[in-house]
Every structure is written in C-alpha cells, then in structure tokens.
Design a protein around this motif. Structure first.
Motif, short mmCIF file in Angstrom:
data_model
loop_
_atom_site.label_atom_id
_atom_site.label_comp_id
_atom_site.label_asym_id
_atom_site.label_seq_id
_atom_site.Cartn_x
_atom_site.Cartn_y
_atom_site.Cartn_z
N GLY A 549 54.62 -0.66 -5.57
CA GLY A 549 54.83 -0.54 -7.01
C GLY A 549 55.24 -1.85 -7.64
O GLY A 549 54.89 -2.94 -7.15
N LYS A 550 55.99 -1.74 -8.71
CA LYS A 550 56.44 -2.90 -9.47
C LYS A 550 57.96 -2.89 -9.57
O LYS A 550 58.58 -1.83 -9.72
CB LYS A 550 55.83 -2.92 -10.87
CG LYS A 550 54.33 -3.17 -10.88
CD LYS A 550 53.78 -3.28 -12.30
CE LYS A 550 52.29 -3.58 -12.29
NZ LYS A 550 51.74 -3.71 -13.68
N LEU A 551 58.52 -4.09 -9.50
CA LEU A 551 59.97 -4.29 -9.56
C LEU A 551 60.32 -5.09 -10.80
O LEU A 551 59.63 -6.05 -11.15
CB LEU A 551 60.44 -5.02 -8.30
CG LEU A 551 61.87 -5.58 -8.31
CD1 LEU A 551 62.88 -4.45 -8.24
CD2 LEU A 551 62.07 -6.55 -7.16
N ASN A 552 61.41 -4.69 -11.45
CA ASN A 552 61.96 -5.46 -12.57
C ASN A 552 63.47 -5.41 -12.45
O ASN A 552 64.08 -4.36 -12.68
CB ASN A 552 61.50 -4.91 -13.91
CG ASN A 552 61.94 -5.80 -15.07
OD1 ASN A 552 62.37 -6.93 -14.86
ND2 ASN A 552 61.86 -5.28 -16.28
N SER A 553 64.08 -6.54 -12.07
CA SER A 553 65.52 -6.58 -11.83
C SER A 553 66.15 -7.66 -12.68
O SER A 553 65.64 -8.78 -12.77
CB SER A 553 65.80 -6.85 -10.34
OG SER A 553 67.18 -6.87 -10.08
N THR A 554 67.27 -7.31 -13.35
CA THR A 554 68.01 -8.26 -14.19
C THR A 554 69.48 -8.20 -13.80
O THR A 554 69.87 -7.51 -12.86
CB THR A 554 67.83 -7.93 -15.67
OG1 THR A 554 68.44 -6.65 -15.95
CG2 THR A 554 66.35 -7.86 -16.05
N LEU A 555 70.30 -8.91 -14.56
CA LEU A 555 71.74 -8.87 -14.32
C LEU A 555 72.33 -7.51 -14.67
O LEU A 555 73.43 -7.18 -14.21
CB LEU A 555 72.45 -9.95 -15.14
CG LEU A 555 72.25 -11.40 -14.68
CD1 LEU A 555 72.88 -12.36 -15.68
CD2 LEU A 555 72.82 -11.62 -13.29
N ALA A 556 71.61 -6.71 -15.45
CA ALA A 556 72.15 -5.43 -15.90
C ALA A 556 71.61 -4.24 -15.11
O ALA A 556 72.32 -3.25 -14.94
CB ALA A 556 71.84 -5.22 -17.39
#
Length: 905
Positions: A549-556
């Motif tokens: 799949g797809k990953l989207n990771s931030t500080l939050a």
C-alpha cells in the motif's frame, strides 16, 4: 628687620588661605565623586613616589564593585613612567613603561552569566592597539582568578609586551597622538605556570602599516617548542582585496596529560578514561588566499590550502575523543569555487567525549571510522533547490565512508557533493546506510535482531532536506513481540516472525532549525510493502501475511492504506490511522466471493465455525477499530450479504441478502440488522423467504444474557406465514416467551413433507404457538393452539397404514375405517414441545366418513407424539436438504454408534 603688615596685606593672605582650603575641599569632593562613579570602594597605597617622569608605589590595593562585577587588584613595586612632549607638541604626557613586581587580580561576575567575547568583524580586522598602552609592559609575577565554565579558575605566570615608541606628530600647528601603526612591531611573551609545568607563548606583530602585517607565534611546553605559526596580511585599497597567507606546524605531539586535566578546570570536559598519549605524530598546514575584505572572504576566495596530519597512535582531543589516523588535504579555490587537488582522510575516533550522551543509548558508538576520498562530480537533479544555478554553484564532490561500532553497528557509504559557497547544501548521490542491533525496545514492542538497509539520494541544506529512498531500503526484524509490561494492551497476544518492511521509492522531506535544535516538519510518504513469515494470534491460524500500500507519516500521525493478503489468498483492504496523540484508528474491508474464496476463511480464523460452509454468493465486511488515548477501545463494523448461500451444521441457507451491523465498546457488544432476508432455510422442512429486522445487546461477560429487540421477524412456510410479534425481551430473565403466529399453513404441503407414506389431506391451518426460550436449556412450547379454518378439509390414511391400529379393538377398527376417507369441519390441536425434542399433538376432529355409518357425524380425539430431532434427521437423510447435509448426518450417526459401542465394552 620688622615688617609691618598693612590692612591690605593681611586681607590678601587670608584670601589666599581660604582659596587653598577651598581648592583642597573641592578637589577632595571631585576625587570622591570620581571614585564613586567608577564603583571604587577602596583605593589605598603605600610608599608613593612622584616625579615629573613618572611615579612608583610600593604597595597598591584597589577594590571595585559594580552591578555586573566585583574586581580586586593588589600590586607591589608598581612603576609607571611617562615622557612629556617637547615645546609645541602638546601638553599630554605619553606613557612609556609599566612594570610590576607582583600583580594579583580577582574578577567576579555578579550576574552569573559569562560574557562570551565575539571575534571582531572581518571589516574591523586587524584590530587597533589601545592608544594609551605603554611601549613596555612587564609583570614579573601575576596571579589572576577569572570566571570560567566550571566556576572561577586561577592563572599564574609572567607577562611582557614590547612595542616601538613612536614619534609625536604635529598637524596644523597642534600636537596630536601618534598613528597607532607606528607602534609596530609589537612582541608579547606570556608564561603560564601550573604544578611545576610551564607553557610559554611568544607572538610578534609587525608591518609597515595595518594594511600590511605579518604575524608569528610559538608555543613551548616545559621548554620544548611544539607549535609554530606564521601569517601575512595585506590589503590593497585600489582593488579592495585582502591577501592572507600563512602556515602552522606541529612537528610532534606534546605529552600533556597534565594539560588536559588543567583544561578540565576551565572547560566542563567530563573526566573520561583517556588512553595514553601517543609518542609520535605531526601536523602542518599552509594557505595562500585572496578575497574581499568582508564576511564574503571565504565564499569568494582564490588561492590554495594544504593540510597534512599524521597521528598513528590515539591522541586525546578535549570535547571530541581520542583520534588517530592520517589526513591530507590540498584545495584550490577560484573565486569561491573549491576543488580538491588532493583530499583523503583515514581517521578513527575512540572513547567519544560527552557529546555521545546526546545520542540515544542503544545507538551510542564506542568508535567511529571515517574515510574520505576525492570523487567525480554529481549532476544536479531538477528537484534540488539550486538546480537552476547548479552550473554556477561550486561543489566539492567526495566519497565518504563512516563506520560506527558499539551499540548499533552503523555503516554509511556516500558519493556526495558539498557546496563551497552560499547557498550551503550537501547533494547526495548514491548513498547506502546499514545498521543492526541485537535487540531494540520501542513503543511497547521488543524487536529481535532489527536490521536497516537504506539506499537513498537527495539533498539537504541548512533548513531543509529532501531524500528519495531506493532499493534496497528495508527494515527487517527476526521477531516482533510486545513487551511484558504491555500484557493488558490489545496487541499483547500478537507475535510476528520474519518481518520485513520495504520502503523503496518512498520520499523523506524535513524542515528544521539547527540553531534551536528543532525539527519543524518531517514526512515519509510513498509505497510500502510489509511481509511477515508468520503472524501468530489466538484468533488467527499461524501463516504468512503481506501488506502492499501507501504510507504517509508525519510528526503528528502515520497513515497506511493498502491491501493485506494472507497466505491462504484472503485479501483485506486496510486503512490505518495512527495519531501520536489521540485515538488509534484501524479500518479494514474484506470482500469474499464464491466458494473458493469463502473456503479460504476457515484457514484464517481459529474461531471459524467448523460446521459452516459457503457454496455461493458474496459477503463484504467493514470493521473500524479505535483505541482512545484515555478510554475503552471501540470496535464497529458491518457485514453485507449478496445472494450468500451455504450450510451450517444440518441447515441449508439459500440466497441471504442484507446487512448485519456490530459494535463493541467497553464491555458491551451490540448486533443489529436493518433488514436481513433469506430466500430459504431448510433443516429438513424448507421455510422462506425469511425476513428479520432488530438488534441484540449484551455484556461480553454473558453474551447469552442480553436484550433482544425484534422489529420484524416473518417467514413463509407451507404456503402460509409464520411471524413473531415485534417486541423486546431480556434473555437474562430466562425463560422468555416469544408469541409465534401461524397464518394459513397448508395441511396438504405439511403431509407431503411428512416421511410416512399413505397419508394425505387438505385444509388451511392457523394458530398461536408460545415458544419459551432459555439459553441454558433450549426451546419448549406449552399450550400452543393450531386450528383448521372453515370449511375444513379431508384426511386420508391408507388401509395398510391402519392395520396395526384396527387390530387393537373394535373401536380402534372403527377409527381406522373413518380415517381412510375422513371429511372434517373442525380440526383443533393442542401443541406441547419439551426440551428433549418431543412434540405432543392433541387432535380434536369433527366430521364424517363415507366408510362409517353412511356419513353420520363423527368426533375423533387423537394424541400424536413425535421426536422432532429424529424426524428432521430422517428428512435430512432422505436428501430433502442437500447431499452435503445427508453426508454430514451419516458421519454424525456413525460416530454416535462407535462411541456407544465403546461404552458397551
């Protein structure tokens, strides 16, 4: 001789005395005010000698107290000499010499904050000498206590400063101070003593003017010279360029264990276990540069720089660690474009200093190995911030290899280019990073033998970074399991073996502020593949899983969207939302179509009903799991059925359509259906279509003791309808009574399904059957009623079926004759059904028969008893349900016979 004072003479004398007294008083007042304004609390001297050429004091003590500092000065045999200018050169005396046999200075900061001296701006270089500084300054012995990083530190030694005595210059007929450039050359000698050791520094500044200077310095320790430095500075006013050349030479490394200990008292360097200092080692550097006379000097410099260092044995460097190795650098600059002629380094850092404590404990290195070599240029990428001006920007290409041992074993190999002028940045070509640990504890999980392999390209500058991950970029873990302290967490029973996370083609972007040690933004996004050789959980059968799949990771937060696939072939659409503050949210979607996909489900769940098989249709499942930051977990979802058909135990279900919603929150579960239809339910006697709407809510601790609400529950049966009246029942108050209404059932169809041969009849039946349900004991019926509707019907039983009945008595023979062709106008029945499955019918018949009494009225009361489970078993064996059900019933009966035989033995 007698002098006679006249009145005028006495008056003049008195005026003079008063004037002198007044001057003394005024002078004393001005002196006190001057002392007070400068914070002088005490000024005392002894043995004052004053002349026109200077003064001397045998002992002097001065105490100054200001809001920012307290200063105490003591001096012995202090001498200050001056020279008066010649006639016409002015009136101000010129200081020529300052000497002291002993000087003691104690300086204390009041604010508690150390004032850091800033280096002079490039435009202010070279700095001017103070105009009042005497040509000769000599302090035979001084003892100074100054603020330092560790508190207050002492210094002791001697100081000598010599400069030229300039001539006085007269401009426009008036005397003025001499130009300070006439003070050159200036020579300073400083000796510091510490515990029987001495450090001597000798420096000379010379030149025709401050636009053309030369500087030299030497450092000796205990009488041996260890450092020599030379520098030349010139400024050409016409071109506005500065030329700077020089060299530094360390022919051998000093044995300075005591010096390191001394420096620790001035700078807060932790007491580290340094290795012994090396016996050999050397370093030298020289440079010749030309550039503008401002802060752009290095950015626009032209010239050469050469550095060579050899430290074959570990050498302790305060604040860094123990360093050994070789370094050779030859750089050429052309208007700020730095290119390496020779650039190579092989350095090893052991025993890292206190800076290593800022590194996470598991990653702290015991040693670092650095290798640097020249490299070919890197083509600028179109996504770099300087791509448009890449051809104009000077870059220094390098091959760099860094290995860290101890803690995490990290290895970095990179082909990179460093900008040699603003905007400052590093461009990364092919870069590979590997790291591994024996184990790692993170976020409540234990990772056994985690290993990271990353290939990347990109760039980073002083505030931003943009990296692109390539292949391989994999995180692998031999085993992943929750820590013992997480036993009460929802994931406490999960175990993963052989986990791999592939992030190739993902992108990493960051924005940071180095001066504030802050990371403002960071994002990791792109495709991701997760593979686990085995996933273990009490509710799952162990097998391999894969997520794409797809990953989207931030500080939050971290978001994952993709497809989860089991080794059996089952696929689940997964949507994971993981905020670092707030509820955890996991959403999954499952769609199963056809017999092949459905039969893979039993290989997935341990709690899958063993007797449930699916033959056709589609079922879609959607589930949402939420774990609030503070509160109980929530699980909700929906099952949607489209023409779903199958068999459960000995009951066949055909074409189920509708939805089933469920919600689990805290310790309570709720299941509801707005409408669920089943075309046919067949446990030996087919009924349908079945329509159900309602909900059920119960505590998890007692699933069978909840609240059942039916809004609609009907089914077609035997040409009529069976309905449960809407209502709500508390199953915790068992038994509960369900009023079941039977409407217009066909007696003909009922007798057609009855397995006995030679029985037929007609008529329409309606009634009420109160069903009592107890989750512990099952179903029973008490005093149910079924009646035939007018005008009645017919019952026919063949003579062969009635032979046994007719042989019992004459009255029973009469009954048997009547039932061969009985026309009834009244058929009433009482129904009772017990927990053992025995059905008792109390039939009351009124009618006539052509076989008895020429059709005269007859009344028959017949009691029938039937074992319904046995009857259904007989119907199932007859193939009235399906071959699969018949085969299943046969296996059950065979097993029952074997168990019974074992018991008899």
């Amino acid at each position: 001789m007698r002098i006679a004072w006249k009145p005028l003479g006495w008056g003049l004398f008195i005026v003079l005395v008063l004037a002198i007294v007044l001057c003394v008083l005024v002078g004393r007042q001005l002196w006190n005010e001057a002392l007070q304004q400068n914070g002088i609390k005490a000024l005392e001297w002894q043995g004052l000698s004053l002349s026109l050429s200077g003064f001397s004091v045998r002992e002097l003590e001065l105490i100054q107290s200001l809001p920012s500092r307290n200063v105490s000065v003591q001096a012995r045999e202090l001498t200050l000499a001056w020279r008066w200018p010649a006639w016409g050169e002015g009136w101000q005396p010129r200081l020529t010499a300052l000497a002291a046999e002993y000087l003691n200075l104690d300086w204390q900061e009041q604010s508690g904050e150390q004032q850091v001296a800033r280096p002079p701006e490039a435009s202010a270089w070279p700095p001017d000498l103070p105009s009042w500084l005497p040509a000769e300054v000599t302090v035979q012995r001084f003892e100074v206590t100054l603020p330092c990083e560790t508190g207050r530190c002492p210094l002791a030694g001697s100081l000598t400063i010599n400069s030229s005595q300039p001539d006085w210059v007269t401009e426009a007929g008036s005397a003025s101070l001499p130009a300070l450039s006439q003070r050159l050359p200036v020579t300073a000698s400083l000796q510091l003593d510490h515990e029987g050791h001495s450090v001597n520094m000798l420096a000379t500044l010379d030149g025709a003017s401050f636009d053309n200077l030369s500087f030299s310095a030497e450092l000796s320790i205990d009488g041996t010279r260890y450092l020599s430095a030379k520098s030349e500075y010139s400024y050409q006013n016409k071109s506005g360029l500065v030329s700077l050349g020089g060299s530094v030479e360390v022919p051998e490394l000093p044995q300075t264990d005591w010096l390191l200990a001394w420096l620790q008292s001035w700078q807060n360097i932790p007491s580290e276990h340094w290795p012994e200092q090396p016996q050999t080692g050397s370093a030298e550097a020289n440079w010749q540069l030309q550039g503008p006379r401002d802060e752009r000097f290095l950015a626009l410099a032209t010239g050469k720089v050469n550095i060579h260092a050899q430290v074959p044995q570990p050498w302790p460097v305060p604040g860094v660690g123990s360093i050994r190795g070789n370094a050779e650098v030859a750089l050429e600059a052309d208007k700020g474009q730095w290119l390496p002629g020779t650039l190579q380094a092989d350095l090893v850092l052991d025993h890292p200093a206190a800076w290593v404590t800022k590194v996470p404990e598991l990653l702290r290195p015991d040693s670092l190995t650095l290798s640097v070599r020249p490299a070919s240029a890197i083509a600028s990428s179109s996504d770099t911030p300087t791509a448009k001006t890449a051809s104009e920007q000077a870059q220094l290409p390098l091959n760099v290899k860094l290995d860290s041992r101890g803690g995490a074993n990290v290895s970095i190999q990179s082909h990179l280019a460093i900008a040699t002028q603003a905007p400052w940045m590093v461009q990364l070509g092919k870069t590979h990073i590997t790291a591994h640990l024996p184990e790692l504890e993170a976020a409540g999980w234990l990772l056994t033998k985690p290993k990271v392999q990353v290939a990347l390209t990109g760039w980073l500058n002083t505030t931003d970074a943009a990296l692109k991950l390539g292949a391989p970029s994999v995180l692998s873990v031999d085993r992943l399991e929750p820590l013992h302290g997480a036993a009460n967490q929802p994931e406490a029973d999960i175990r993963l073996a052989g986990l791999k996370v592939d992030l190739a083609q993902a992108g990493l972007n960051a924005h940071y502020q180095p001066e504030q040690d802050g990371l403002d933004k960071i994002s990791l996004s792109g495709p991701v593949v997760l593979k686990a050789k085995q996933v273990s959980h009490p509710q799952l059968l162990p097998q391999s899983w894969q997520f794409s799949g797809k990953l989207n990771s931030t500080l939050a937060r971290t978001d994952l969207v993709g497809v989860l696939k089991a080794n059996t072939g089952t696929t689940i659409n997964l949507d994971l939302n993981l905020p670092y503050q707030g509820p955890l949210r996991l959403e999954g979607n499952l769609r199963v179509s056809g017999e092949r996909e459905a039969n893979a489900l039993p290989k997935l769940f341990t709690a899958w009903p063993e007797l449930l098989t699916v033959s056709a249709g589609t079922v879609s499942a959607n589930a949402i799991y939420e774990l609030p930051e503070n509160g109980a977990m929530r699980l909700g979802g929906k099952l949607a059925f489209i023409d779903w058909s199958g068999t459960y135990d000995r009951t066949a279900l055909s074409k189920m359509n509708g939805s089933l919603e469920f919600a689990l929150e805290g310790d309570c579960i709720r299941v509801a259906t707005p409408e669920l239809t089943i075309e046919e339910v067949n446990a030996g006697m087919p009924v349908g279509p079945v329509r159900i709407a309602g909900h059920y809510q119960a505590p998890l601790t007692k699933l069978s003791g909840g609240q059942l609400t039916l809004e609609h529950a009907t089914t077609g049966a035997l040409g009529g309808q069976v309905q449960i009246q809407p209502g709500s029942w508390d199953l915790a108050q068992a038994p509960v009574r369900f009023p079941v209404e039977l409407t217009e059932l066909s007696l003909a169809r009922l007798l057609q399904l009855y397995p006995a041969e030679g029985v037929a009849g007609t008529g329409i039946l309606s009634g009420t059957v109160p069903v009592l349900f107890d989750p512990a004991t099952g179903i029973r019926v008490e005093r149910g009623r079924i009646d035939a509707l007018k005008p009645g019907g017919r019952l026919q039983v063949t003579a062969e079926r009635l032979k046994a009945l007719a042989s019992q008595s004459e009255s029973m023979k009469l009954v048997a004759q009547a039932l061969e062709n009985f026309r009834y106008s009244v058929l009433d029945s009482g129904i009772n059904y017990d927990e053992n499955g025995t059905l008792v019918l109390e039939l009351h018949l009124e009618g006539n028969s052509t076989e008895v009494g020429e059709g005269q009225p007859l009344v028959l009361n017949i009691n029938l008893e039937e074992n319904i489970p046995a009857l259904l078993t007989s119907l199932q064996l007859s193939g009235r349900v399906s071959d699969a059900v018949a085969e299943r019933v046969k296996r059950i009966l065979e097993k029952r016979e074997r168990d019974s035989g074992d018991l008899l033995k």
